[in-house]
Structures are given as C-alpha cells and as structure tokens.
Write a protein that holds these residues in place. Structure first.
Motif, mmCIF file in Angstrom:
data_model
loop_
_atom_site.group_PDB
_atom_site.id
_atom_site.type_symbol
_atom_site.label_atom_id
_atom_site.label_comp_id
_atom_site.label_asym_id
_atom_site.label_seq_id
_atom_site.Cartn_x
_atom_site.Cartn_y
_atom_site.Cartn_z
ATOM 1 N N LEU A 45 -5.745 -8.112 -0.453
ATOM 2 C CA LEU A 45 -4.133 -8.635 -0.845
ATOM 3 C C LEU A 45 -3.721 -9.544 0.323
ATOM 4 O O LEU A 45 -3.808 -9.111 1.609
ATOM 5 C CB LEU A 45 -3.432 -7.502 -1.224
ATOM 6 C CG LEU A 45 -3.690 -6.928 -2.399
ATOM 7 C CD1 LEU A 45 -2.856 -5.362 -2.270
ATOM 8 C CD2 LEU A 45 -3.310 -7.647 -3.660
ATOM 9 N N ASP A 46 -2.909 -10.540 0.041
ATOM 10 C CA ASP A 46 -2.020 -11.323 1.027
ATOM 11 C C ASP A 46 -1.116 -10.334 1.448
ATOM 12 O O ASP A 46 -0.613 -9.598 0.671
ATOM 13 C CB ASP A 46 -1.370 -12.551 0.147
ATOM 14 C CG ASP A 46 -0.121 -12.885 0.889
ATOM 15 O OD1 ASP A 46 -0.392 -14.039 1.645
ATOM 16 O OD2 ASP A 46 0.872 -12.712 0.746
ATOM 17 N N PRO A 47 -0.692 -10.440 2.818
ATOM 18 C CA PRO A 47 0.243 -9.487 3.059
ATOM 19 C C PRO A 47 1.647 -9.287 2.658
ATOM 20 O O PRO A 47 2.199 -8.120 2.280
ATOM 21 C CB PRO A 47 0.319 -9.776 4.672
ATOM 22 C CG PRO A 47 -0.976 -10.662 5.206
ATOM 23 C CD PRO A 47 -1.323 -11.393 3.837
ATOM 24 N N GLN A 48 2.039 -10.576 2.156
ATOM 25 C CA GLN A 48 3.384 -10.261 1.497
ATOM 26 C C GLN A 48 3.304 -9.880 0.079
ATOM 27 O O GLN A 48 4.099 -9.106 -0.073
ATOM 28 C CB GLN A 48 3.990 -11.971 1.422
ATOM 29 C CG GLN A 48 5.317 -11.852 0.442
ATOM 30 C CD GLN A 48 6.439 -11.376 1.108
ATOM 31 O OE1 GLN A 48 6.062 -10.929 2.434
ATOM 32 N NE2 GLN A 48 7.529 -11.357 0.632
ATOM 33 N N THR A 49 2.184 -10.022 -0.619
ATOM 34 C CA THR A 49 2.021 -9.304 -1.851
ATOM 35 C C THR A 49 1.771 -8.092 -1.678
ATOM 36 O O THR A 49 2.246 -7.196 -2.366
ATOM 37 C CB THR A 49 0.861 -10.038 -2.350
ATOM 38 O OG1 THR A 49 0.857 -11.483 -2.778
ATOM 39 C CG2 THR A 49 0.321 -9.603 -3.944
ATOM 40 N N ARG A 50 0.994 -7.487 -0.672
ATOM 41 C CA ARG A 50 0.810 -6.093 -0.548
ATOM 42 C C ARG A 50 2.172 -5.398 -0.101
ATOM 43 O O ARG A 50 2.496 -4.223 -0.657
ATOM 44 C CB ARG A 50 0.000 -5.938 0.583
ATOM 45 C CG ARG A 50 -0.351 -4.321 1.298
ATOM 46 C CD ARG A 50 -1.347 -4.467 2.346
ATOM 47 N NE ARG A 50 -0.912 -5.123 3.420
ATOM 48 C CZ ARG A 50 -0.119 -4.950 4.360
ATOM 49 N NH1 ARG A 50 0.337 -3.661 4.179
ATOM 50 N NH2 ARG A 50 -0.066 -5.676 5.364
ATOM 51 N N ARG A 51 2.952 -6.012 0.632
ATOM 52 C CA ARG A 51 4.158 -5.350 1.073
ATOM 53 C C ARG A 51 5.126 -5.231 -0.167
ATOM 54 O O ARG A 51 5.847 -4.189 -0.399
ATOM 55 C CB ARG A 51 5.093 -6.292 1.988
ATOM 56 C CG ARG A 51 4.421 -6.184 3.530
ATOM 57 C CD ARG A 51 5.488 -6.858 4.377
ATOM 58 N NE ARG A 51 5.308 -8.202 4.462
ATOM 59 C CZ ARG A 51 4.542 -9.127 4.914
ATOM 60 N NH1 ARG A 51 3.729 -8.535 5.917
ATOM 61 N NH2 ARG A 51 4.975 -10.320 5.000
ATOM 62 N N CYS A 52 5.017 -6.031 -0.993
ATOM 63 C CA CYS A 52 6.001 -6.094 -2.302
ATOM 64 C C CYS A 52 5.471 -5.022 -3.055
ATOM 65 O O CYS A 52 6.154 -4.341 -3.848
ATOM 66 C CB CYS A 52 5.765 -7.369 -2.859
ATOM 67 S SG CYS A 52 6.654 -8.831 -2.301
ATOM 68 N N LEU A 53 4.131 -4.809 -3.320
ATOM 69 C CA LEU A 53 3.670 -3.587 -4.177
ATOM 70 C C LEU A 53 3.881 -2.409 -3.552
ATOM 71 O O LEU A 53 3.999 -1.363 -4.493
ATOM 72 C CB LEU A 53 2.224 -4.076 -4.355
ATOM 73 C CG LEU A 53 1.690 -5.032 -5.217
ATOM 74 C CD1 LEU A 53 0.037 -5.468 -4.984
ATOM 75 C CD2 LEU A 53 1.961 -4.935 -6.824
ATOM 76 N N GLU A 54 3.910 -2.283 -2.253
ATOM 77 C CA GLU A 54 4.024 -1.122 -1.467
ATOM 78 C C GLU A 54 5.543 -0.414 -1.704
ATOM 79 O O GLU A 54 5.743 0.569 -1.141
ATOM 80 C CB GLU A 54 3.554 -1.067 -0.165
ATOM 81 C CG GLU A 54 1.875 -1.126 -0.106
ATOM 82 C CD GLU A 54 1.398 -1.386 1.290
ATOM 83 O OE1 GLU A 54 1.979 -0.969 2.183
ATOM 84 O OE2 GLU A 54 0.049 -1.258 1.186
ATOM 85 N N LEU A 55 6.561 -1.327 -2.110
ATOM 86 C CA LEU A 55 7.602 -0.770 -2.196
ATOM 87 C C LEU A 55 7.641 0.138 -3.184
ATOM 88 O O LEU A 55 8.732 1.185 -3.109
ATOM 89 C CB LEU A 55 8.779 -1.774 -2.561
ATOM 90 C CG LEU A 55 9.180 -2.833 -1.827
ATOM 91 C CD1 LEU A 55 10.042 -4.118 -2.580
ATOM 92 C CD2 LEU A 55 9.934 -2.375 -0.629
ATOM 93 N N ARG A 56 6.877 0.258 -4.083
ATOM 94 C CA ARG A 56 7.063 1.605 -5.248
ATOM 95 C C ARG A 56 5.594 1.861 -5.427
ATOM 96 O O ARG A 56 5.370 2.525 -6.383
ATOM 97 C CB ARG A 56 7.193 0.813 -6.655
ATOM 98 C CG ARG A 56 8.745 0.424 -6.413
ATOM 99 C CD ARG A 56 9.497 1.675 -6.646
ATOM 100 N NE ARG A 56 11.080 1.200 -6.369
ATOM 101 C CZ ARG A 56 12.130 2.116 -6.524
ATOM 102 N NH1 ARG A 56 11.774 3.366 -6.643
ATOM 103 N NH2 ARG A 56 13.368 1.919 -6.486
ATOM 104 N N ALA A 57 4.609 1.564 -4.448
ATOM 105 C CA ALA A 57 3.381 2.367 -4.571
ATOM 106 C C ALA A 57 2.675 2.709 -3.346
ATOM 107 O O ALA A 57 2.842 1.767 -2.114
ATOM 108 C CB ALA A 57 2.315 1.388 -5.414
ATOM 109 N N ALA A 58 2.062 3.592 -3.155
ATOM 110 C CA ALA A 58 1.305 4.009 -1.779
ATOM 111 C C ALA A 58 0.359 2.760 -1.640
ATOM 112 O O ALA A 58 -0.291 2.068 -2.553
ATOM 113 C CB ALA A 58 0.377 5.162 -1.890
ATOM 114 N N PRO A 59 -0.174 2.620 -0.294
ATOM 115 C CA PRO A 59 -1.103 1.600 -0.064
ATOM 116 C C PRO A 59 -2.545 1.348 -1.080
ATOM 117 O O PRO A 59 -2.962 0.414 -1.388
ATOM 118 C CB PRO A 59 -1.551 1.691 1.355
ATOM 119 C CG PRO A 59 -0.275 2.627 1.744
ATOM 120 C CD PRO A 59 0.185 3.452 0.953
#
Length: 239
Positions: free
Chosen positions: A78-92
């Motif tokens: 995942l792109d770092p920004q996309t990963r950060r957005c997803l991890e707001l509400r999900a574990a890595p």
C-alpha cells in the motif's frame, strides 16, 4: 446540463428490521476510473435480483474481507498515505487485507486484474490504490458492512470485462449522467465524493478531510486517533 445519477433506497432488503443490530463486516470497494469521451467514468455493474444485500442496484465491484485476504501475497504494498487512512479504523493487518479484498473482488466480479495472476493465484498490486471514504450500513439493516471505498486508474488494469456473473451490465459509466439502472443513496453519495475529489488539483487531494457515512447518508468527519492506535468504534445508530 447532465442529470446526476439518481439514488434509490439503500436498506431495502425486503426483510423485517432486526431486534438487535447486526455486527458490521469489514468490506472493500474499488472505484476503477478512466477519462472517457463523456468525461470521468467509473466501472460499475448491477447486482443480481437474488442478492440479499442491494439487489438490482448499480454498484462498484467489492465485497467483504475474507480470512485469506489477511495472508495473501501482493505484487506491491500500500501507498503510505492510503495505509495511514485505512489504519484510522483498522489494525495494520486488516488495513492491508482491505486492499487485497478490493482487488480480489475486482478480478472475481469483472475479470479485470490489478496486479498479476500466477498459476491462477492473484498477486494484488496495492500501490496504485488511493483512499476515498468509508460507509457504515444502517443499524436497521439485517446485513451490515463497514465498507472502505478505494480508487485506482483503469489504465493499470489488464484483462477483459467478464467476471463471475455476479455483476450484470458491467461498463464504465459517466459519473455526471443518469445511468439506466438504479443506485442506492450511499452509492450516489460516494460518487459525489469522488467527483469532488477529482475536481481538486492533485496536490490538494491528500490534504482533504477524511469523511465517513453513517446510516443512509449522514456525513461525518473521521476522528483521528493517537499515533499508533486504532480509533474506537463508532456509536451505533439507526440513522
């Protein structure tokens, strides 16, 4: 002036309202987009009338996150920004699985591959995915999803439109025109978010506030959690 896409009832399933809200399942949805002769277009298809959830509605490819998605190989991460957005509400691990699920569902439902097929096994190309928004199905619905909406350019996908038959009338639909099939209200809302996002200069897209939809169409700002921590679940609502 083109007529915007029209919505229909998001929660119409033909079933009685449950006494206790169902637990939302994690789900992933992918907006595969391109610039067409009539402007910005996204890939969509009509769900079978036999489906329990959103029957006969025009939708994006997508579905629930499977257990296998958590350990599936990928051609890129995942792109770092996309990963950060997803991890707001999900574990890595779940955040990555959401990306895998979006691309897996794209291949299963449309025949298009964002990644590589090796001996019949998909290696998803996660790097092109970008985060759009999130939606939580109303508490009154007997089937509920915590759905993340991602998007990627169609030029990176390979293959021909076919899929499993789960989605009918597969095509790229202009987002500013009225489609020949019914939309759910949440689908219309997400299309509006995508249209507004793509109207921004590319440099500004990553700075926009992150939003989610609660219930049918209640638009909310995401609460940003402390670094390294997943935000707490939302309070249930019958909205």
């Amino acid at each position: 002036m083109p007529t915007p896409m029209r919505p229909t009832d998001f929660t119409a399933t033909g079933e009685a309202r449950p006494e206790k809200p169902a637990r939302p399942r994690d789900a992933a949805t992918l907006l595969l987009w391109r610039e067409g002769p009539r402007g910005l277009e996204v890939l969509m298809g009509v769900r079978s009338a036999k489906h329990r959830f959103m029957p006969s509605r025009l939708v994006f490819p997508g579905g629930r996150v499977d257990r296998e998605d958590r350990t599936a190989p990928a051609a890129s991460e995942l792109d770092p920004q996309t990963r950060r957005c997803l991890e707001l509400r999900a574990a890595p691990r779940l955040a990555r699985a959401i990306g895998i699920a979006a691309i897996r569902e794209l291949e299963e439902e449309t025949g298009l591959v964002l990644g590589q097929l090796e001996a019949g096994r998909l290696r998803a190309d996660l790097a092109p995915l970008r985060y759009l928004c999130r939606a939580l199905t109303p508490a009154m619905s007997p089937v509920r999803f915590n759905a993340r909406f991602l998007f990627a350019p169609a030029e990176l996908a390979t293959g021909s439109l076919a899929g499993s038959g789960e989605l009918e009338h597969l095509d790229f639909y202009p987002i500013t025109e009225t489609p020949p099939h019914e939309l759910a209200p949440i689908t219309a809302k997400v299309l509006g978010e995508f249209r507004d996002l793509m109207a921004l200069p590319e440099a500004e897209r990553q700075r926009r506030p992150l939003i989610w939809y609660q219930g049918r169409d209640t638009r909310r700002l995401e609460r940003v959690s402390q670094p390294g921590r997943v935000a707490a679940p939302e309070r249930e609502s019958v909205a």
